[in-house]
Design an enzyme around this catalytic site. Structure first.
Site, PDB file in Angstrom:
ATOM      1  N   SER A  17       0.861  -1.179   0.000  1.00 16.48           N
ATOM      2  CA  SER A  17       0.000   0.000   0.000  1.00 16.48           C
ATOM      3  C   SER A  17       0.901   1.235   0.000  1.00 16.48           C
ATOM      4  O   SER A  17       1.976   1.191  -0.606  1.00 16.48           O
ATOM      5  CB  SER A  17      -0.932  -0.083   1.219  1.00 16.48           C
ATOM      6  N   HIS A  44      -2.667  -1.405  -3.441  1.00 12.92           N
ATOM      7  CA  HIS A  44      -3.704  -0.375  -3.339  1.00 12.92           C
ATOM      8  C   HIS A  44      -3.304   0.780  -4.235  1.00 12.92           C
ATOM      9  O   HIS A  44      -2.187   1.259  -4.170  1.00 12.92           O
ATOM     10  CB  HIS A  44      -3.809   0.152  -1.898  1.00 12.92           C
ATOM     11  N   ASP A 137      -4.902  -3.761   6.107  1.00 16.98           N
ATOM     12  CA  ASP A 137      -5.116  -4.849   5.161  1.00 16.98           C
ATOM     13  C   ASP A 137      -3.898  -5.781   5.129  1.00 16.98           C
ATOM     14  O   ASP A 137      -2.768  -5.326   5.272  1.00 16.98           O
ATOM     15  CB  ASP A 137      -5.343  -4.234   3.771  1.00 16.98           C
TER      16      ASP A 137
END
Ligand SMILES: C[S@@+](CC[C@H](N)C(=O)[O-])C[C@H]1O[C@@H](n2cnc3c(N)ncnc32)[C@H](O)[C@@H]1O
Lengths: 194, 270
Positions: A17, A44, A137
């Site tokens: 991310s 992401h 996540d």
């Protein structure tokens, strides 16, 4: 086709991310030119950055880079990218599938969703890698890879650009190895060249 | 974690008792849906879920709702609608009457998006949009044309990206937290349940939309459903799929020519 199916050794699934892009590029650059493993990247990103990511990768490696489409085959020696706005699932050892269901951890694709799916299908043939990020996540999915007998590697939260995401995984006990960027890249390189 | 046999068991029960056939749905996604349903409804074990499904017919709607994915938005993938606006509508304009099928339309946002495009091309008065889904509960409100106000900012941005030139808010009236869309749009929409697994072709269309539905099916079922579409598309009609769906490697591929690869639009050419 049958040949490829037999040859797929392991699946390396990388979740990243905020602050992970450079590490991902370093990793892709280091990959051996021929591999018996498949690489899956779940990052992401903004929905409109579509092909930019793929192009960035292609400049760094001779390996084919493909943004996954529904029911694509999983082949060795290919770098797969989870498409924006879909969760990427493993249908069976040979096939991907996609799912546009609710976001998980405010994310679609969600790293947890793919990690979990990879763990279920590939078990001890799974290698999970979790990089920099500001999101929770990936941690629980990584734990599932570990529990299934797979190898899990977490970027050292102190050396990561944003330590929050890898820290979650470390706290959960999901990491087999905790490594800084250069160690992470060189270890994976060695592992995948064998 | 659910086992393959448990999923088989559930799909068999749903089919035998209620006629809903989830057998050829993609397993990875279906498994997640079943787990999610159990979490949301606080069902502690698979055995209890099965028992509830068998003994409580009134629970069925929640099961159908839970197993399917209804996520949708207006002008989803705006560039698709831009291409339709610029390249497909001029072709449709040559027809005296236009029939469009939105298969698996969920709550209807896609249907209203298309109705707006037709309206702006001055074609709406001679068009009919068929909005179908297997889930009677998602389509229930399409006829009311009411959507959450909280989405309008996002939809308005999508609309502009699709080449829309008007003020998007001119299409609805705001009431509390709801946006009620113009009845001129609603008047051209026909809503019905239709199950792509078990129901047949019911008309001929110049355009069929089936976006983000095939991803939930296995390849065999995808093939069957695409054949159903092939039987329902006019010669030179258009098939519009979701952004990661493809007809490549399917039995109908040979009858179609790519019209816009990036927007997943094909044209029937034989
Ligand atoms: C993700 S939504 C897609 C909505 C819209 N087309 C879009 O792309 O935004 C998928 C829809 O397919 C419907 N569906 C699933 N199985 C179906 C079937 N066998 N027949 C008809 N519709 C089905 C679901 O009920 C759901 O509303």
């Amino acid at each position: 086709m049958a040949e490829n199916k037999l040859n797929l050794l392991r699946v390396v699934v990388v979740g990243g991310s905020a602050g992970s892009l450079e590490t991902v590029l370093a990793l892709v650059t280091a990959l051996p030119a021929r591999m018996k493993d498949a690489i899956i990247l779940v990052l992401h990103r903004k929905n409109d950055s579509e092909s930019i990511l793929g192009n960035l990768m292609s400049n760094k490696t001779a390996l084919p880079v493909r943004e996954v489409e529904d029911k694509d085959e999983i082949r060795p020696g290919v770098i797969y990218i989870a498409p924006p706005d879909y969760h990427l699932l493993i249908e069976n050892e040979y096939t991907f599938s996609l799912d546009s269901s609710e976001k998980v951890h405010f994310s679609r694709p969600s790293i947890d969703v793919t990690f979990e799916s990879v763990a279920e299908v590939f078990r001890e043939r799974a290698i999970g890698v979790l990089l920099s990020g500001a999101n929770a996540d990936g941690a629980s999915g990584l734990l599932k890879i570990k529990a299934a007998g797979g190898l899990t590697i977490v970027q050292d939260p102190l050396s990561a650009e944003v330590g929050y995401m890898p820290q979650q995984a470390v706290d959960l006990g999901a990491a087999v190895w905790v490594l800084n960027e250069s160690a992470l890249v060189s270890n994976l390189k060695e592992l995948l060249s064998a | 974690m659910l086992h393959e046999e448990e999923i088989d068991h559930l799909t068999t029960v749903l089919y035998d008792l209620y006629g809903y056939d989830f057998n050829h749905y993609a397993r990875a996604s279906l498994k997640r849906r079943v787990s999610r349903l159990m979490t949301i409804d606080r069902i502690p074990s698979f055995a209890e879920l099965l028992h509830k499904v068998k003994t409580q017919p009134s629970y069925l709607p929640q099961v159908v709702q839970g197993l399917t994915v209804n996520v949708t938005e207006m002008f989803r993938d705006p560039s698709v609608f831009k291409t339709i606006r610029e390249l497909v509508l001029p072709v449709l304009a040559t027809h005296p009457f236009i029939r469009i099928w939105h298969a698996g339309c969920s709550t209807g946002e896609e249907v209203y998006s298309m109705a707006i495009l037709l309206e702006e091309a001055n074609l709406l008065h001679r068009s009919l949009l068929y909005a179908t889904d297997l889930n009677p509960f998602v389509i229930e409100h399409i006829r009311n044309g009411i959507f959450p106000m909280s989405q309008m900012k996002n939809y308005s941005e999508n609309y502009i990206q699709s080449g829309g030139k008007k003020d998007f808010s001119s299409y609805y009236t705001a009431k509390y937290n709801w946006a009620k869309f113009d009845e001129r749009l609603t008047a051209r929409i026909i809503v019905s349940t239709h199950n792509l697994v078990s129901d047949r072709s019911f008309n001929e269309f110049q355009v069929i939309f089936c976006r983000n539905v095939l991803i939930y099916f296995d390849k065999e079922l995808q093939d069957r459903v695409l054949t159903l579409f092939d039987e329902s598309i006019d010669q030179l009609g258009f098939l519009v799929l979701g952004s990661k769906e493809n007809i490549r490697f399917t039995s109908i591929a040979g009858n179609y020519t790519p019209f816009s690869i990036k927007d997943k639009i094909w044209r029937k050419t034989s």
